[in-house]
Design a protein around this motif. Structure first.
Motif, mmCIF file in Angstrom:
data_model
loop_
_atom_site.group_PDB
_atom_site.id
_atom_site.type_symbol
_atom_site.label_atom_id
_atom_site.label_comp_id
_atom_site.label_asym_id
_atom_site.label_seq_id
_atom_site.Cartn_x
_atom_site.Cartn_y
_atom_site.Cartn_z
ATOM 1 N N ARG A 186 5.964 -2.421 -4.195
ATOM 2 C CA ARG A 186 4.966 -1.664 -5.068
ATOM 3 C C ARG A 186 4.112 -2.629 -5.806
ATOM 4 O O ARG A 186 2.787 -2.651 -5.566
ATOM 5 C CB ARG A 186 5.362 -0.569 -5.780
ATOM 6 C CG ARG A 186 4.258 0.174 -6.438
ATOM 7 C CD ARG A 186 4.578 1.626 -6.815
ATOM 8 N NE ARG A 186 3.167 2.354 -7.272
ATOM 9 C CZ ARG A 186 2.873 3.573 -7.451
ATOM 10 N NH1 ARG A 186 4.050 4.378 -7.112
ATOM 11 N NH2 ARG A 186 2.015 4.016 -7.971
ATOM 12 N N GLU A 190 0.270 -3.864 -4.841
ATOM 13 C CA GLU A 190 -0.852 -3.286 -5.843
ATOM 14 C C GLU A 190 -1.172 -4.841 -6.333
ATOM 15 O O GLU A 190 -1.873 -4.783 -7.849
ATOM 16 C CB GLU A 190 -0.342 -2.696 -7.116
ATOM 17 C CG GLU A 190 0.125 -1.291 -6.709
ATOM 18 C CD GLU A 190 0.705 -0.459 -7.674
ATOM 19 O OE1 GLU A 190 1.187 -0.780 -8.857
ATOM 20 O OE2 GLU A 190 0.814 0.882 -7.582
ATOM 21 N N GLU A 194 -4.550 -1.164 -7.959
ATOM 22 C CA GLU A 194 -4.155 0.148 -7.371
ATOM 23 C C GLU A 194 -5.380 0.838 -6.400
ATOM 24 O O GLU A 194 -6.342 0.818 -6.842
ATOM 25 C CB GLU A 194 -3.719 1.149 -8.402
ATOM 26 C CG GLU A 194 -2.485 0.948 -9.195
ATOM 27 C CD GLU A 194 -1.944 2.103 -9.763
ATOM 28 O OE1 GLU A 194 -2.228 3.170 -9.545
ATOM 29 O OE2 GLU A 194 -1.010 1.901 -10.913
ATOM 30 N N TRP A 196 -4.346 3.591 -4.556
ATOM 31 C CA TRP A 196 -3.797 4.875 -3.942
ATOM 32 C C TRP A 196 -4.599 5.942 -3.916
ATOM 33 O O TRP A 196 -5.148 6.205 -5.053
ATOM 34 C CB TRP A 196 -2.265 5.139 -4.676
ATOM 35 C CG TRP A 196 -1.415 3.932 -4.812
ATOM 36 C CD1 TRP A 196 -1.316 3.273 -6.028
ATOM 37 C CD2 TRP A 196 -0.747 3.296 -3.675
ATOM 38 N NE1 TRP A 196 -0.162 2.211 -5.493
ATOM 39 C CE2 TRP A 196 -0.075 2.324 -4.212
ATOM 40 C CE3 TRP A 196 -0.486 3.462 -2.324
ATOM 41 C CZ2 TRP A 196 0.837 1.564 -3.593
ATOM 42 C CZ3 TRP A 196 0.356 2.716 -1.626
ATOM 43 C CH2 TRP A 196 0.865 1.649 -2.318
#
Length: 618
Positions: A186, A190, A194, A196
């Motif tokens: 993750r 990132e 970020e 997402w």
């Protein structure tokens, strides 16, 4: 040779990554190029993950081309599944979708036999092709045989394979904990910030890479523990909403103690006349529309287009909102409820009020783990496709008709002395709808014949529902019915989708009807979420509510619809949580604490907020 293998495996990983990105239908768009190659690193990290997996296979099998064949076969299978799922549901494949492999009958019903045969043949062909190509390359570039190598070289080669395999395995194992704090993968996705976009998973996959989006949806705790969650805080909340419930109930004179409560989730029921881009020969749901005009009714905000049935059912039965869970909680029926011994729901509440609880779903018991979920909720019986009294279908529609499903409800009411709480999930209008009926409703403005087929199915539902309510109205016992569609069918093409931007593709009709004279008064509800259905049902019955439903009802006065990434106020306008006034923010914060407590917390407030909602096993 190692250099060629290194470069060849890396090139194969790049191609595999490109194919996965292509399955989301966003490849090489300006946004894709920016999100994954410039502002983000999704494509690069995706490629690294695939390369490591390929290296692991190479270390285990000892054959590069065999390993490449296996990887491409997996990519092809996942890519085709994603294309099909996006076509019907506007979402990619998730980790939780592995549960559907246990229901091959359902999967084959969603995909044409021709496509299925072609896909299987292609997967097998890729694997076989990899093996044959490997043999040909082995003749051109022969691999050294173990017995021909000197012992030091043999040990070095074996050690290299073990080292590559172990390193790749350890790194890939980290992916299973993608959503844990400090996770390596993750952090890599990132590295440039970020990106997402959990409110639209198709876009999420396109922005962060297919594998990045897939890993983002790995299992995780349903909710983060609120900082102020403790016994004292839950007692304070229980006190507050006990007082609210007392004020609400002071003026109520009705009761559901001797009333049948029938909740009908009508599969894919929607109002196609509200959409732009085509016209139907006539209105397929005039009777339902007339019922809606005479009682409490409106539109429900569905979680997604083309799917999400079990999630809407979960919200209705629990009052818990998917919008308050973490975005990775894609399916509580699959990921949350079965993991617990019991679960708070309306089932336990109504049983505590003297009702018998029955679930009816004229389909396979394994879908969305309903058999386990219904047991956790406390249903006393589950009637499904092999136990339902009537199994009639209409024309060439393979699913049990709504008329048969409604007849089963009537039968259960007749056979029980105690009032019933019935949760019916129908199947008649489930896709595919191609050639289901001999007389589809005429449609103009589009050449898609599925719309006319779907509309004819709606008309059959409209007729069956009207007859069902007429029958209930003539019976001596009282019955209240909550009827709602769970989502629109995944049949509309890109042109129609474009013409119906916004929430038009996410709105389905609902109404609450009572057989008791005087309770059906015209009232139009703003677009709402199914989590708020229960307090609305109690409003129609003019019946006293427990503190939990008082909380839901009060919040509904300020926020009528709440889904992941979307919140609507009573005027139907989108509102951000940061813009809520103090009262609404307090209500939402209280509900978040209660939902945590009920779902994965210590259930400190259940007995006071929703007495009896948890059915304990004997």
């Amino acid at each position: 040779m190692l250099r060629r293998g290194f470069l060849g495996s890396l090139l194969a990983a790049v191609v595999a990554s490109v194919l996965l990105q292509a399955s989301t239908l966003g490849l090489f768009s300006i946004r894709w190029l920016g999100d994954q190659l410039i502002f983000g690193v999704g494509f690069y990290v995706d490629t690294l993950v695939i390369w490591l997996f390929l290296g692991l296979l190479w270390a285990v099998l000892g054959r590069l081309w065999w390993s490449i064949g296996v990887v491409f076969a997996l990519v092809l299978a996942v890519g085709v599944a994603t294309l099909v799922k996006i076509q019907f549901r506007e979402e990619p494949v998730y980790p939780s979708d592995v549960d559907f492999l246990r229901e091959p009958g359902f999967l084959t019903s969603m995909v044409s036999p021709t496509l299925l045969v072609v896909a299987v043949a292609a997967v097998v062909g890729v694997v076989v092709g990899g093996v044959l190509l490997g043999r040909r390359m082995a003749r051109r570039y022969p691999r050294p045989r173990w017995r021909d190598l000197r012992r030091p070289h043999a040990w070095l080669l074996a050690g290299s394979r073990v080292l590559v395999g172990v390193v790749a395995l350890l790194l890939l194992a980290q992916a299973g904990h993608f959503n844990q704090p400090g996770n390596l993968w993750r952090s890599m996705y990132e590295v440039r910030g970020e990106h997402w976009r959990y409110w639209n998973q198709k876009t999420n996959y396109r922005s962060n890479g297919f594998i990045g989006g897939f890993l983002f949806n790995m299992p995780v705790d349903a909710m983060a523990k609120p900082k102020d969650y403790d016994a004292a805080r839950m007692d304070e909340i229980a006190d507050r909403y006990e007082r609210l419930a007392a004020r609400t109930n002071a003026g109520r004179t009705g009761s559901l103690a001797d009333t049948n409560v029938v909740i009908v989730l009508s599969e894919s029921f929607s109002d196609p006349t509200e959409l732009q881009g085509f016209d139907l020969e006539h209105d397929p749901i005039p009777r339902t529309r007339a019922r809606m005009a005479g009682t409490t009714s409106g539109h429900m905000l569905s979680q997604m287009y083309g799917g999400g049935t079990a999630n809407m059912e979960f919200e209705t039965l629990t009052g818990q909102s998917l919008g308050l869970f973490r975005p990775q909680m894609l399916s509580p029926y699959q990921m949350l409820v079965p993991e617990q011994a019991d679960y708070p729901s309306a089932v336990g509440w109504f049983r505590g009020q003297g009702h018998d609880a029955i679930a009816i779903h004229p389909y396979r018991v394994g879908m969305y783990k309903r058999e386990q979920v219904y047991e956790r909720f406390g249903f006393q019986s589950f009637i499904h496709d092999t136990t339902i009294g009537e199994t009639d279908t209409i024309d060439d529609n393979p699913y049990i008709s709504d008329d048969s499903a409604f007849d089963e409800v009537i039968t259960q009411i007749d056979e029980h002395e105690r009032p019933l709480m019935v949760n019916l999930v129908t199947m008649q209008n489930h896709i595919p709808v191609d050639d289901n009926y001999d007389d589809p409703i005429g449609v103009s403005g589009t050449g898609d014949k599925r719309i006319g087929q779907y509309a004819r199915g709606l008309e059959h539902t409209d007729e069956a529902l009207d007859e069902f309510l007429d029958t209930l109205e003539k019976k001596p016992e009282k019955t209240i019915v909550l009827f709602y569609g769970d989502h629109l069918p995944g049949i509309y093409d890109s042109t129609i989708k474009h013409e119906n931007a916004g929430i038009s593709l996410y709105r389905t009709p609902f109404f609450i009807w009572s057989s008791e004279p005087g309770h059906n008064r015209p009232r139009t509800i703003p677009t709402t979420s199914p989590a708020f259905f229960l307090p609305l049902l109690y409003d129609v019955a003019d019946a006293p509510v427990p503190p939990y439903l008082a909380l839901l009802g009060k919040l509904h006065e300020h926020v009528t619809a709440l889904q992941q990434g979307r919140m609507l106020d009573p005027s139907g306008e989108r509102v951000e949580e940061s813009d809520l006034d103090d009262e609404t923010a307090q209500l939402l914060a209280d509900l978040r604490l209660v939902q945590f407590d009920f779902s994965i917390g210590d259930r400190r407030a259940v007995d006071r907020m929703w007495p009896g909602a948890v059915v304990k096993k004997p």
